[in-house]
Design an enzyme around this catalytic site. Structure first.
Site, PDB file in Angstrom:
ATOM      1  N   ALA A 122       4.375   0.479  -5.402  1.00 52.69           N
ATOM      2  CA  ALA A 122       5.701   0.136  -5.928  1.00 52.69           C
ATOM      3  C   ALA A 122       6.386   1.353  -6.536  1.00 52.69           C
ATOM      4  O   ALA A 122       5.735   2.248  -7.078  1.00 52.69           O
ATOM      5  CB  ALA A 122       5.578  -0.963  -6.982  1.00 52.69           C
ATOM      6  N   GLY A 167       0.515  -1.366  -3.492  1.00 51.46           N
ATOM      7  CA  GLY A 167       1.257  -2.024  -2.424  1.00 51.46           C
ATOM      8  C   GLY A 167       1.182  -1.301  -1.101  1.00 51.46           C
ATOM      9  O   GLY A 167       1.332  -1.923  -0.033  1.00 51.46           O
ATOM     10  N   GLU A 170      -1.934  -2.599   0.365  1.00 51.21           N
ATOM     11  CA  GLU A 170      -1.712  -4.005   0.704  1.00 51.21           C
ATOM     12  C   GLU A 170      -0.946  -4.141   2.017  1.00 51.21           C
ATOM     13  O   GLU A 170      -1.204  -5.047   2.807  1.00 51.21           O
ATOM     14  CB  GLU A 170      -0.955  -4.705  -0.426  1.00 51.21           C
ATOM     15  CG  GLU A 170      -1.822  -4.943  -1.663  1.00 51.21           C
ATOM     16  CD  GLU A 170      -1.057  -5.608  -2.787  1.00 51.21           C
ATOM     17  OE1 GLU A 170      -1.444  -6.720  -3.177  1.00 51.21           O
ATOM     18  OE2 GLU A 170      -0.074  -5.018  -3.267  1.00 51.21           O
ATOM     19  N   GLU A 190      -3.928  -1.581  -9.339  1.00 47.37           N
ATOM     20  CA  GLU A 190      -3.035  -2.315 -10.242  1.00 47.37           C
ATOM     21  C   GLU A 190      -3.653  -2.622 -11.604  1.00 47.37           C
ATOM     22  O   GLU A 190      -2.936  -2.693 -12.618  1.00 47.37           O
ATOM     23  CB  GLU A 190      -2.582  -3.618  -9.577  1.00 47.37           C
ATOM     24  CG  GLU A 190      -1.528  -3.450  -8.495  1.00 47.37           C
ATOM     25  CD  GLU A 190      -2.108  -3.141  -7.132  1.00 47.37           C
ATOM     26  OE1 GLU A 190      -1.358  -3.150  -6.151  1.00 47.37           O
ATOM     27  OE2 GLU A 190      -3.343  -2.878  -7.045  1.00 47.37           O
TER      28      GLU A 190
END
Length: 320
Positions: A122, A167, A170, A190
């Site tokens: 992010a 992310g 991910e 995270e």
């Protein structure tokens, strides 16, 4: 299932009029403003539009055969290490929707256009400026990208030539196949920010490497390299990095071309059978496999394969 596939092909035929306009374009940038009326675009907007570069590779370029196309999505945000922000999330949605209904596209490769980094996760500088009520909708939209990637009808390959964190990893987990350079770093970090992976990491990682290893990676926020990732099954291959920093992409392109030489409907139905079948019990999975197999029987490609076998020739499939 038959009705769903039939509807898909109707949409494909309808979209061909639009897709044919771009058939000879080998490289372009997808923009959310492209379908709007023409207007002046500022320097800042032009930079944002190039955050995601979309290019096409002819799968049969080495042999001259018509094997469809490989679409390559390259993240291009060097100033923020390819971090995911509002603009690029929107560009991803546009690009994925474009690929979804393009009959010429048989494989998708997700890579970075920035040396040394795949995606840092992010965009925290942008995130810190968001009001609390903006965060959840943004994360939901980002989560939606992962699901859209996962549910694309064609195989999706992630080429990790650099770091994939949070992310970024991910996004790679949502792909069908992952190829990394041996020096690429990756991790779901995270918990170091007092949050959890919010774009599918807690669900997809355990399904790929097992619950125990997934918990260890997420609890510790540990970062591993490509060789370690290959060892635990997180990536399919770890390849030695080259001077250009594109070893994973080159291996992904080789694999994509290999996939494109096979019957595209058979490949798509295989993806459905594996993805859906692995979520249910064995008997239900076998029923899904049977339904998917049935979709390949009335196709022209199956007849092309049988004739090519009889003639001792290589079949050239048309995706029908």
């Amino acid at each position: 299932m038959a009705a769903t596939v039939s509807n898909m092909w109707r949409v494909v035929r309808f979209s061909r009029n639009v897709a044919s306009l771009h058939a000879n374009i080998r490289r372009r940038t997808i923009s959310r403003t492209s379908i709007q009326s023409a207007r002046f675009i500022s320097t800042e907007e032009r930079q944002q539009e190039s955050d995601l570069v979309v290019s096409y590779v002819e799968a049969g370029e080495d042999t001259g055969e018509d094997l469809g196309q490989i679409i390559v999505l390259a993240i291009n945000r060097p100033t923020v290490r390819n971090a995911l922000g509002k603009n690029i999330v929107g560009l991803f949605i546009d690009a994925i929707n474009s690929a979804k209904f393009d009959k010429r596209v048989r494989t998708l490769i997700l890579r970075s256009a920035v040396p040394g980094i795949f995606c840092a996760g992010a965009d925290l500088k942008e995130r810190v400026k968001m009001a609390p009520n903006e965060v959840a909708p943004f994360v939901a939209k980002a989560r939606g990208i992962m699901s859209e990637l996962e549910n694309l009808p064609m195989p999706v390959i992630a080429a990790l030539d650099g770091g994939a964190y949070g992310g970024g990893l991910e996004m790679a987990l949502a792909c069908d196949i992952r190829i990394a350079s041996t020096t690429a770093k990756m991790g779901l970090t995270e918990t170091k920010l007092a949050i959890i992976p919010g774009a599918g990491g807690t669900q997809r990682l355990p399904r790929i490497i097992g619950k125990g290893r997934a918990k260890e990676m997420i609890f510790t926020g540990r970062v591993i390299d490509g060789e370690q990732a290959e060892g635990i099954g997180l990536v399919n291959y770890a390849v030695k990095q080259n001077e250009e920093g594109t070893a994973a992409y080159k291996r992904a392109l080789e694999m994509a071309k290999e996939i494109c030489s096979n019957g595209p409907i058979g490949v798509k139905m295989t993806k459905v059978a594996i993805n859906k079948g692995s979520e249910v019990d064995l008997q239900s999975g076998l029923a899904i496999e049977e339904m998917c197999y049935a979709q390949t029987i009335p196709t022209k490609d199956r007849l092309i394969a049988l004739k090519a076998f009889a003639d001792k020739k290589r079949p050239i499939f048309i995706g029908e």
